[in-house]
Enzyme design. Structure first.
Site, mmCIF file in Angstrom:
data_model
loop_
_atom_site.group_PDB
_atom_site.id
_atom_site.type_symbol
_atom_site.label_atom_id
_atom_site.label_comp_id
_atom_site.label_asym_id
_atom_site.label_seq_id
_atom_site.Cartn_x
_atom_site.Cartn_y
_atom_site.Cartn_z
ATOM 1 N N LYS A 163 0.839 -1.204 0.000
ATOM 2 C CA LYS A 163 0.000 0.000 0.000
ATOM 3 C C LYS A 163 0.874 1.255 0.000
ATOM 4 O O LYS A 163 2.069 1.175 0.309
ATOM 5 C CB LYS A 163 -0.916 -0.011 1.227
ATOM 6 N N TYR A 187 15.385 30.990 6.704
ATOM 7 C CA TYR A 187 14.271 31.813 7.180
ATOM 8 C C TYR A 187 14.365 32.100 8.671
ATOM 9 O O TYR A 187 14.619 31.192 9.471
ATOM 10 C CB TYR A 187 12.939 31.115 6.900
HETATM 11 C C1 PLP Z 1 -0.416 -1.649 6.919
HETATM 12 C C2 PLP Z 1 -1.017 -2.927 7.325
HETATM 13 C C3 PLP Z 1 -0.211 -4.065 7.504
HETATM 14 C C4 PLP Z 1 1.296 -4.028 7.468
HETATM 15 O O1 PLP Z 1 1.784 -3.477 8.659
HETATM 16 P P1 PLP Z 1 3.338 -3.535 9.032
HETATM 17 O O2 PLP Z 1 3.412 -2.907 10.370
HETATM 18 O O3 PLP Z 1 4.051 -2.749 7.983
HETATM 19 O O4 PLP Z 1 3.719 -4.967 9.036
HETATM 20 C C5 PLP Z 1 -0.842 -5.270 7.750
HETATM 21 N N1 PLP Z 1 -2.186 -5.354 7.838
HETATM 22 C C6 PLP Z 1 -2.996 -4.275 7.702
HETATM 23 C C7 PLP Z 1 -4.472 -4.429 7.821
HETATM 24 C C8 PLP Z 1 -2.433 -3.021 7.454
HETATM 25 O O5 PLP Z 1 -3.238 -1.944 7.344
#
Ligand code: PLP
Length: 367
Positions: free
Chosen positions: A33, A256
């Site tokens: 993602k 700045y």
């Molecule tokens: C983002 C996410 C993961 C992965 O999490 P990590 O901490 O990167 O292992 C797994 N399951 C769900 C539902 C997530 O939203």
């Protein structure tokens, strides 16, 4: 090539997958993602497709992007989908997480088969059905909807990266209660609850685990890094260039509002990266960068496109490489260190690196 580069080592990512896989014989679901936490979902997914069992993304656009790039393995969407996009689920053969009866009925009305994993609420309180008899009945009704094909059930751990294990065990219990409560319909479903923290610190129960941050080489928390070091390695470097070098007289201010004032004569370099590239402004006057293997302190405010560093004691010239994250010589700046300076977590550091930074991939040969 570009002034600002995010250099991603696909070979290291592949090796991380192998290391994580070796910890459990269950299925590996790669969480890509947010453009693979900023590192590039298409490049990475294509590279590791043969080594993983499914991909997880947050939304429909991320899923479609993977399909269009030629990804054939299953893709599960972990987040919300607007009704106008339901049609793409069937068109691109995407699995959706189902956490609400109303949504399931809307999807069913589309008249095309939609594949789903039921999301169970075990304590994260984000999305999901709480494990109650009433909800089990609703899930049975969803399962019997003509166009909804339920293939799995899952939940998400909220606190598995902490030393205290009590809450995680409670979440496992609630998930098991749901698995048992739905045993009349779920014999063939894929069941999963573990994230990276769940993989590193607990036995992976059920059929698979969802690995995100560790696939890219980071640990879910500092505590985990110290306690559960398994040899995964950071897979990326954030690099910029020296755009200008000058002398500073005693009493001159930098950037700045002159939050830094030279107390002596200094040599400083301007670096061609700023907060619009995702290098947090809160790091102003706090952090350092690496130039030719040496630490160069950030002076004054980080600006939108540029920042200034102290090179009084460093051999450096125009166009030299500046490392903001990663190794330079013997020195190393971890995403966790930047996160500490910025009062956040490595996840946010990674996903903040903006599109303006050019992504370059190393070790692309599959072997
Ligand atoms: C983002 C996410 C993961 C992965 O999490 P990590 O901490 O990167 O292992 C797994 N399951 C769900 C539902 C997530 O939203």
């Amino acid at each position: 090539m570009d002034a600002n580069v995010l250099e991603i080592d696909l070979g290291i990512i592949k090796k991380n997958v192998e290391i994580l896989r070796s910890l459990s014989n269950k299925k590996f679901f790669a969480v890509v993602k947010a453009n693979a936490y900023g590192l590039g979902a298409v490049e990475i997914s294509k590279f590791i497709e043969d080594n993983v069992d499914m991909f997880c993304v947050a939304n429909i656009n991320e899923a479609i992007e993977l399909r269009k790039s030629g990804i054939k393995k299953d893709i599960l969407i972990l987040g919300y989908i607007h009704p106008k996009n339901y049609k793409y689920l069937n068109e691109y053969n995407i699995i959706v997480n189902i956490y609400d009866f109303e949504i399931a009925k809307e999807m069913n009305k589309l008249g095309k088969t939609i594949r789903g994993h039921i999301k169970i609420e075990t304590g994260h309180n984000r999305l999901g059905f709480k494990p109650t008899e009433d909800n089990f009945d609703i899930i049975r009704q969803i399962d019997s909807l003509e166009n909804i094909n339920i293939e799995g059930m899952f939940s998400h751990l909220s606190s598995a990266d902490e030393a205290d294990r009590e809450y995680t065990y409670l979440q496992y219990d609630k998930f098991q209660k749901s698995v048992d409560g739905l045993s009349d319909i779920n014999a063939n479903w894929i069941k999963h609850i573990s994230n990276d923290a769940g993989l590193l610190a607990y036995d992976v129960k059920y059929d698979g685990f969802r690995s995100g941050i560790s696939l890219y080489g980071m640990y879910p928390s500092q505590y985990m890094k110290e306690k559960y070091n398994v040899g995964i390695e950071n897979s990326f470097r954030l690099i910029s260039s020296i755009s200008f070098i000058k002398e500073l007289e005693k009493g001159e201010g930098v950037s700045y509002n002159h939050t830094f004032i030279a107390e002596k004569k200094m040599k400083i370099a301007t670096v061609s990266i700023g907060y619009a590239d995702g290098y947090f402004r809160i790091v102003s006057n706090k952090g350092f960068v690496l130039i030719n293997g040496k630490k160069a302190k950030i002076l004054g405010r980080v600006t939108m496109d540029q920042l200034m560093v102290d090179i009084s004691d460093i051999e450096a010239k125009l166009h030299d490489e500046v490392v903001l994250i990663g190794k330079s010589g013997e020195e190393y700046i971890s995403p966790d260190l930047i996160a500490k300076w910025a009062n956040t977590i490595s996840y946010e550091i990674m996903t903040s690196i903006s599109n303006r930074v050019y992504r370059v991939y190393k070790n692309k040969e599959k072997n």
